[in-house]
Design a protein around this motif. Sequence first.
Motif, PDB file in Angstrom:
ATOM      1  N   ALA A 112       6.432   6.229 -12.714  1.00  0.00           N
ATOM      2  CA  ALA A 112       6.163   6.890 -13.563  1.00  0.00           C
ATOM      3  C   ALA A 112       6.865   7.885 -14.194  1.00  0.00           C
ATOM      4  CB  ALA A 112       4.580   7.894 -13.990  1.00  0.00           C
ATOM      5  N   ALA A 113       7.258   8.815 -13.730  1.00  0.00           N
ATOM      6  CA  ALA A 113       8.092   9.558 -14.330  1.00  0.00           C
ATOM      7  C   ALA A 113      10.145   8.500 -14.743  1.00  0.00           C
ATOM      8  CB  ALA A 113       8.974  10.607 -12.672  1.00  0.00           C
ATOM      9  N   SER A 114       9.806   8.265 -13.790  1.00  0.00           N
ATOM     10  CA  SER A 114      11.121   6.811 -14.865  1.00  0.00           C
ATOM     11  C   SER A 114      10.918   6.372 -15.665  1.00  0.00           C
ATOM     12  CB  SER A 114      11.751   6.295 -13.605  1.00  0.00           C
ATOM     13  OG  SER A 114      10.763   5.191 -13.090  1.00  0.00           O
ATOM     14  N   GLY A 115       9.252   6.197 -15.814  1.00  0.00           N
ATOM     15  CA  GLY A 115       9.042   5.431 -17.239  1.00  0.00           C
ATOM     16  C   GLY A 115       8.425   4.408 -17.105  1.00  0.00           C
ATOM     17  N   PHE A 168       5.825   2.367 -16.003  1.00  0.00           N
ATOM     18  CA  PHE A 168       4.167   1.655 -15.648  1.00  0.00           C
ATOM     19  C   PHE A 168       4.078   0.906 -15.104  1.00  0.00           C
ATOM     20  CE2 PHE A 168       5.399   5.423 -18.742  1.00  0.00           C
ATOM     21  CZ  PHE A 168       5.108   6.071 -18.628  1.00  0.00           C
ATOM     22  N   SER A 169       4.746  -0.619 -14.478  1.00  0.00           N
ATOM     23  CA  SER A 169       4.867  -1.891 -14.267  1.00  0.00           C
ATOM     24  C   SER A 169       3.229  -1.684 -13.622  1.00  0.00           C
ATOM     25  CB  SER A 169       5.897  -2.582 -13.833  1.00  0.00           C
ATOM     26  OG  SER A 169       6.578  -2.007 -12.776  1.00  0.00           O
ATOM     27  N   ALA A 170       3.551  -1.094 -12.498  1.00  0.00           N
ATOM     28  CA  ALA A 170       2.052  -0.948 -11.532  1.00  0.00           C
ATOM     29  C   ALA A 170       1.101  -0.500 -11.998  1.00  0.00           C
ATOM     30  CB  ALA A 170       2.819  -0.177 -10.329  1.00  0.00           C
ATOM     31  N   GLU A 171       0.754  -0.036 -13.085  1.00  0.00           N
ATOM     32  CA  GLU A 171      -0.363   0.698 -13.706  1.00  0.00           C
ATOM     33  C   GLU A 171      -1.300   0.374 -14.119  1.00  0.00           C
ATOM     34  OE1 GLU A 171      -0.354   4.016 -11.785  1.00  0.00           O
ATOM     35  OE2 GLU A 171       1.579   3.821 -11.237  1.00  0.00           O
ATOM     36  N   SER A 218       1.883   8.853   0.399  1.00  0.00           N
ATOM     37  CA  SER A 218       3.625   8.503  -0.176  1.00  0.00           C
ATOM     38  C   SER A 218       3.157   7.460  -1.856  1.00  0.00           C
ATOM     39  CB  SER A 218       4.089   7.170   1.154  1.00  0.00           C
ATOM     40  OG  SER A 218       3.331   6.629   1.471  1.00  0.00           O
ATOM     41  N   TYR A 219       1.488   6.776  -1.687  1.00  0.00           N
ATOM     42  CA  TYR A 219       1.595   5.862  -2.559  1.00  0.00           C
ATOM     43  C   TYR A 219       1.327   6.765  -3.669  1.00  0.00           C
ATOM     44  CZ  TYR A 219      -3.161   7.318  -0.944  1.00  0.00           C
ATOM     45  OH  TYR A 219      -4.535   7.827  -0.120  1.00  0.00           O
ATOM     46  N   VAL A 220       0.728   8.056  -3.705  1.00  0.00           N
ATOM     47  CA  VAL A 220       0.610   8.525  -5.205  1.00  0.00           C
ATOM     48  C   VAL A 220       2.290   9.614  -5.401  1.00  0.00           C
ATOM     49  CG1 VAL A 220      -0.002  11.019  -5.408  1.00  0.00           C
ATOM     50  CG2 VAL A 220      -1.231   9.619  -4.113  1.00  0.00           C
ATOM     51  N   VAL A 221       3.429   9.867  -4.332  1.00  0.00           N
ATOM     52  CA  VAL A 221       4.296  10.474  -4.723  1.00  0.00           C
ATOM     53  C   VAL A 221       5.041   8.493  -5.438  1.00  0.00           C
ATOM     54  CG1 VAL A 221       6.879  10.933  -3.781  1.00  0.00           C
ATOM     55  CG2 VAL A 221       4.693  11.784  -3.157  1.00  0.00           C
ATOM     56  N   ALA A 222       5.268   7.859  -4.786  1.00  0.00           N
ATOM     57  CA  ALA A 222       5.813   7.183  -5.792  1.00  0.00           C
ATOM     58  C   ALA A 222       4.785   5.978  -7.068  1.00  0.00           C
ATOM     59  CB  ALA A 222       5.646   5.191  -4.811  1.00  0.00           C
ATOM     60  N   PHE A 228       0.818  -1.455  -0.133  1.00  0.00           N
ATOM     61  CA  PHE A 228       0.088  -0.032  -0.256  1.00  0.00           C
ATOM     62  C   PHE A 228       1.060   1.124  -0.625  1.00  0.00           C
ATOM     63  CE2 PHE A 228      -2.325   2.853   2.922  1.00  0.00           C
ATOM     64  CZ  PHE A 228      -2.853   3.633   1.792  1.00  0.00           C
ATOM     65  N   LYS A 229       1.926   1.551   0.685  1.00  0.00           N
ATOM     66  CA  LYS A 229       2.985   1.996   1.171  1.00  0.00           C
ATOM     67  C   LYS A 229       2.915   2.498  -0.502  1.00  0.00           C
ATOM     68  CE  LYS A 229       3.813   4.627   4.475  1.00  0.00           C
ATOM     69  NZ  LYS A 229       3.201   5.952   4.620  1.00  0.00           N
TER      70      LYS A 229
END
Length: 178
Positions: A169-172, A174-177, A160-164, A64-65
């Motif tokens: 996304a910034a590093s490219g 998208f595996s968790a999205e 923190s979950y939004v920041v993570a 979650f975090k």
Amino acid sequence: MMRRLLDALYTAAAGLAALSLLGIFLVMMAQVLLRELRMQLPAADDVSAYLCVATTFFALAATFKRGELIRVGMVIDRLRPFPRRVMEALVLVMAAVIMAYVTWWTGQDMLFSLEIEEVAQGTVPIPLWIPKLAMPLGAGLLLVAILDELVTVLRGAKPSYVVAAEERAASGDFSAEL
């Protein structure tokens, strides 16, 4: 101080999840080896199932975090900052209520198993309160993580979950999205 303690708790629970997963692997490998010797590992299926539950529940808070639990943000992601913070807080309050309920009832179930000395019906009479303990502990730690994020949101910071998710996304990545 509190931040370090909470992060250490989340990390320790993730470590227990990893050890539970390793335990599943070891039980399965023992079964394979013993089959070759025409032997069986008593209660292997039961122990694997208990470790699977422990893996799941102990991993909840850390997952979650890190923003790796499934989250549908079709509405909330489109909101302006203040309405988003309000919606985020409401969702976290609802999640906290649900997890408090889950923690309470899994704890009651574990205590009832201890009280009546319930044991597994398999070949090895494992006291069931022991594997059931992972559920209220993991759910309770997820509840703590949710409340931790609620405090963060109420203070006006990003959870923190939004920041993570933003960092991935910034590093490219998208595996968790979805």
